[in-house]
Scaffold this active site. Structure first.
Site, PDB file in Angstrom:
ATOM      1  N   GLY A 123     -53.141  68.429  29.836  1.00 40.55           N
ATOM      2  CA  GLY A 123     -53.838  68.735  31.088  1.00 40.55           C
ATOM      3  C   GLY A 123     -53.894  67.613  32.113  1.00 40.55           C
ATOM      4  O   GLY A 123     -54.760  67.634  32.985  1.00 40.55           O
ATOM      5  N   SER A 124     -52.973  66.649  32.047  1.00 37.30           N
ATOM      6  CA  SER A 124     -53.015  65.588  33.068  1.00 37.30           C
ATOM      7  C   SER A 124     -52.711  66.158  34.453  1.00 37.30           C
ATOM      8  O   SER A 124     -53.287  65.717  35.454  1.00 37.30           O
ATOM      9  CB  SER A 124     -52.064  64.444  32.719  1.00 37.30           C
ATOM     10  OG  SER A 124     -50.715  64.856  32.782  1.00 37.30           O
ATOM     11  N   ASN A 125     -51.846  67.156  34.530  1.00 36.70           N
ATOM     12  CA  ASN A 125     -51.589  67.788  35.833  1.00 36.70           C
ATOM     13  C   ASN A 125     -52.803  68.584  36.297  1.00 36.70           C
ATOM     14  O   ASN A 125     -53.143  68.562  37.481  1.00 36.70           O
ATOM     15  CB  ASN A 125     -50.341  68.678  35.764  1.00 36.70           C
ATOM     16  CG  ASN A 125     -49.069  67.853  35.870  1.00 36.70           C
ATOM     17  OD1 ASN A 125     -48.701  67.405  36.958  1.00 36.70           O
ATOM     18  ND2 ASN A 125     -48.420  67.608  34.738  1.00 36.70           N
ATOM     19  N   LYS A 138     -47.446  90.695  22.569  1.00 40.42           N
ATOM     20  CA  LYS A 138     -47.440  89.897  23.812  1.00 40.42           C
ATOM     21  C   LYS A 138     -47.945  90.719  24.996  1.00 40.42           C
ATOM     22  O   LYS A 138     -48.614  90.202  25.887  1.00 40.42           O
ATOM     23  CB  LYS A 138     -46.003  89.404  24.054  1.00 40.42           C
ATOM     24  CG  LYS A 138     -45.777  88.681  25.366  1.00 40.42           C
ATOM     25  CD  LYS A 138     -45.656  87.189  25.208  1.00 40.42           C
ATOM     26  CE  LYS A 138     -45.777  86.457  26.527  1.00 40.42           C
ATOM     27  NZ  LYS A 138     -44.589  86.195  27.257  1.00 40.42           N
ATOM     28  N   MET A 153     -47.044  76.728  28.318  1.00 47.53           N
ATOM     29  CA  MET A 153     -45.784  76.806  27.576  1.00 47.53           C
ATOM     30  C   MET A 153     -45.446  78.228  27.137  1.00 47.53           C
ATOM     31  O   MET A 153     -45.036  78.439  25.996  1.00 47.53           O
ATOM     32  CB  MET A 153     -45.846  75.859  26.378  1.00 47.53           C
ATOM     33  CG  MET A 153     -45.955  74.409  26.797  1.00 47.53           C
ATOM     34  SD  MET A 153     -44.691  73.934  28.004  1.00 47.53           S
ATOM     35  CE  MET A 153     -44.644  72.174  27.802  1.00 47.53           C
ATOM     36  N   ARG A 154     -45.637  79.181  28.041  1.00 44.07           N
ATOM     37  CA  ARG A 154     -45.266  80.570  27.741  1.00 44.07           C
ATOM     38  C   ARG A 154     -44.531  81.174  28.928  1.00 44.07           C
ATOM     39  O   ARG A 154     -44.777  80.792  30.074  1.00 44.07           O
ATOM     40  CB  ARG A 154     -46.511  81.437  27.527  1.00 44.07           C
ATOM     41  CG  ARG A 154     -47.204  81.119  26.287  1.00 44.07           C
ATOM     42  CD  ARG A 154     -48.149  82.204  25.839  1.00 44.07           C
ATOM     43  NE  ARG A 154     -48.731  81.741  24.606  1.00 44.07           N
ATOM     44  CZ  ARG A 154     -48.108  81.738  23.451  1.00 44.07           C
ATOM     45  NH1 ARG A 154     -46.897  82.231  23.337  1.00 44.07           N
ATOM     46  NH2 ARG A 154     -48.689  81.255  22.376  1.00 44.07           N
ATOM     47  N   ILE A 198     -43.949  84.015  31.540  1.00 50.55           N
ATOM     48  CA  ILE A 198     -44.809  85.008  32.199  1.00 50.55           C
ATOM     49  C   ILE A 198     -44.099  86.362  32.170  1.00 50.55           C
ATOM     50  O   ILE A 198     -42.956  86.488  32.598  1.00 50.55           O
ATOM     51  CB  ILE A 198     -45.079  84.579  33.663  1.00 50.55           C
ATOM     52  CG1 ILE A 198     -45.782  83.209  33.718  1.00 50.55           C
ATOM     53  CG2 ILE A 198     -45.855  85.645  34.422  1.00 50.55           C
ATOM     54  CD1 ILE A 198     -47.238  83.213  33.337  1.00 50.55           C
ATOM     55  N   ASN A 256     -44.927  77.007  39.200  1.00 50.83           N
ATOM     56  CA  ASN A 256     -44.760  76.246  37.952  1.00 50.83           C
ATOM     57  C   ASN A 256     -44.243  74.838  38.252  1.00 50.83           C
ATOM     58  O   ASN A 256     -43.572  74.622  39.264  1.00 50.83           O
ATOM     59  CB  ASN A 256     -43.747  76.967  37.048  1.00 50.83           C
ATOM     60  CG  ASN A 256     -43.561  76.264  35.711  1.00 50.83           C
ATOM     61  OD1 ASN A 256     -44.525  75.800  35.099  1.00 50.83           O
ATOM     62  ND2 ASN A 256     -42.327  76.165  35.249  1.00 50.83           N
ATOM     63  N   HIS A 300     -41.898  71.860  36.398  1.00 56.87           N
ATOM     64  CA  HIS A 300     -40.983  71.641  35.278  1.00 56.87           C
ATOM     65  C   HIS A 300     -40.495  70.190  35.316  1.00 56.87           C
ATOM     66  O   HIS A 300     -40.100  69.703  36.368  1.00 56.87           O
ATOM     67  CB  HIS A 300     -39.794  72.605  35.366  1.00 56.87           C
ATOM     68  CG  HIS A 300     -38.863  72.457  34.211  1.00 56.87           C
ATOM     69  ND1 HIS A 300     -39.167  72.971  32.959  1.00 56.87           N
ATOM     70  CD2 HIS A 300     -37.683  71.802  34.084  1.00 56.87           C
ATOM     71  CE1 HIS A 300     -38.191  72.643  32.122  1.00 56.87           C
ATOM     72  NE2 HIS A 300     -37.280  71.945  32.772  1.00 56.87           N
TER      73      HIS A 300
HETATM   74  C1  GAR Z   1     -45.678  68.463  32.241  1.00 51.90           C
HETATM   75  O1  GAR Z   1     -44.731  67.421  32.123  1.00 51.90           O
HETATM   76  C2  GAR Z   1     -45.012  69.723  32.752  1.00 51.90           C
HETATM   77  O2  GAR Z   1     -43.982  69.460  33.671  1.00 51.90           O
HETATM   78  C3  GAR Z   1     -44.466  70.309  31.481  1.00 51.90           C
HETATM   79  O3  GAR Z   1     -45.484  70.104  30.551  1.00 51.90           O
HETATM   80  C4  GAR Z   1     -46.150  68.880  30.840  1.00 51.90           C
HETATM   81  C5  GAR Z   1     -47.639  69.110  30.789  1.00 51.90           C
HETATM   82  O4  GAR Z   1     -48.329  67.904  30.881  1.00 51.90           O
HETATM   83  N1  GAR Z   1     -44.147  71.686  31.624  1.00 51.90           N
HETATM   84  C6  GAR Z   1     -43.106  72.250  31.017  1.00 51.90           C
HETATM   85  O5  GAR Z   1     -42.350  71.655  30.277  1.00 51.90           O
HETATM   86  C7  GAR Z   1     -42.913  73.724  31.318  1.00 51.90           C
HETATM   87  N2  GAR Z   1     -41.702  74.181  30.747  1.00 51.90           N
HETATM   88  P1  GAR Z   1     -49.905  67.905  31.131  1.00 51.90           P
HETATM   89  O6  GAR Z   1     -50.513  68.875  30.118  1.00 51.90           O
HETATM   90  O7  GAR Z   1     -50.357  66.516  30.877  1.00 51.90           O
HETATM   91  O8  GAR Z   1     -50.170  68.367  32.522  1.00 51.90           O
END
Ligand code: GAR
Length: 192
Positions: free
Chosen positions: A11-13, A64, A89-90, A92, A106, A108
């Site tokens: 969840g840093s984002n 699902k 990580m799913r 949609i 999203n 990536h």
């Molecule tokens: C992030 O690097 C994001 O880009 C990636 O998961 C990480 C989540 O980090 N997303 C994917 O790979 C989607 N396919 P966070 O939980 O610290 O935000």
């Protein structure tokens, strides 16, 4: 604009988005944080910010489709207008997509269309690329295929370990995602 963040893990984002909403850099209301894991650390971050947190897991449903129906009902209950995936990580499903056309965004951790899927950073690292980065895009029915909104580049140095590269990618994500979301929300608000 009423925003929900969907996240599966750290969840840093989520944290930088929640901070940008709190600081009014993103002129929106963060009405919901949903995780598909009850024990995801992102939920701790959500509580710290006083955001409504909800979680349920796919395994609690018969399939699902019913999981997604429950998620859709949750988004409707909170009157969500924009869905922000932040490490969700799913894939949609089409029912959810149909309800939020061009309203699911999203992030990536690679320069799409290169290295889609679950391990964007590791796949780019192992391929030995000199440059990778971050892509923010609208979600469509494919895996990491929707229209690209913004990209940020990251150079890979010879001495970088995978963990160094992860750090660099996250730095770019944390700068880019709140900015792009602010632009999307401002643009939508200007059309009201
Ligand atoms: C992030 O690097 C994001 O880009 C990636 O998961 C990480 C989540 O980090 N997303 C994917 O790979 C989607 N396919 P966070 O939980 O610290 O935000």
């Amino acid at each position: 604009m009423r925003i929900a963040v969907l996240a599966s893990g750290n969840g840093s984002n989520f944290e930088v988005i929640a901070q940008a909403v709190k600081d009014k850099e993103i002129p929106a209301e963060l009405v919901l944080l949903f995780s598909d894991h009850h024990d995801a650390y992102v939920l701790e971050r959500g509580k710290k910010f006083g955001v409504s947190c909800e979680s349920f897991e796919l395994k609690e449903f018969s399939d699902k489709k019913s999981y997604e129906a429950a998620l859709l009902a949750l988004l409707k209950k909170y009157d969500v207008e924009l869905v922000v995936l932040a490490g969700y990580m799913r894939i949609i499903g089409k029912d959810l997509l149909a309800e939020f056309p061009n309203r699911i965004v999203n992030i990536h951790p690679a320069l799409l269309p290169n290295f889609p899927g679950l391990h964007g950073i590791k796949d780019a690292f192992e391929a030995g690329v000199k440059e990778t980065g971050v892509t923010i895009h609208y979600v469509d029915i494919g895996v990491d295929t929707g229209p690209i909104i913004a990209q940020g580049k990251v150079q890979v140095s010879e001495n970088d370990s995978l963990s160094d590269l992860e750090t660099k990618i996250h730095q770019v994500e944390h700068q880019l995602y709140p900015q792009v979301l602010a632009d999307i929300v401002k643009e939508a608000n200007s059309k009201l």
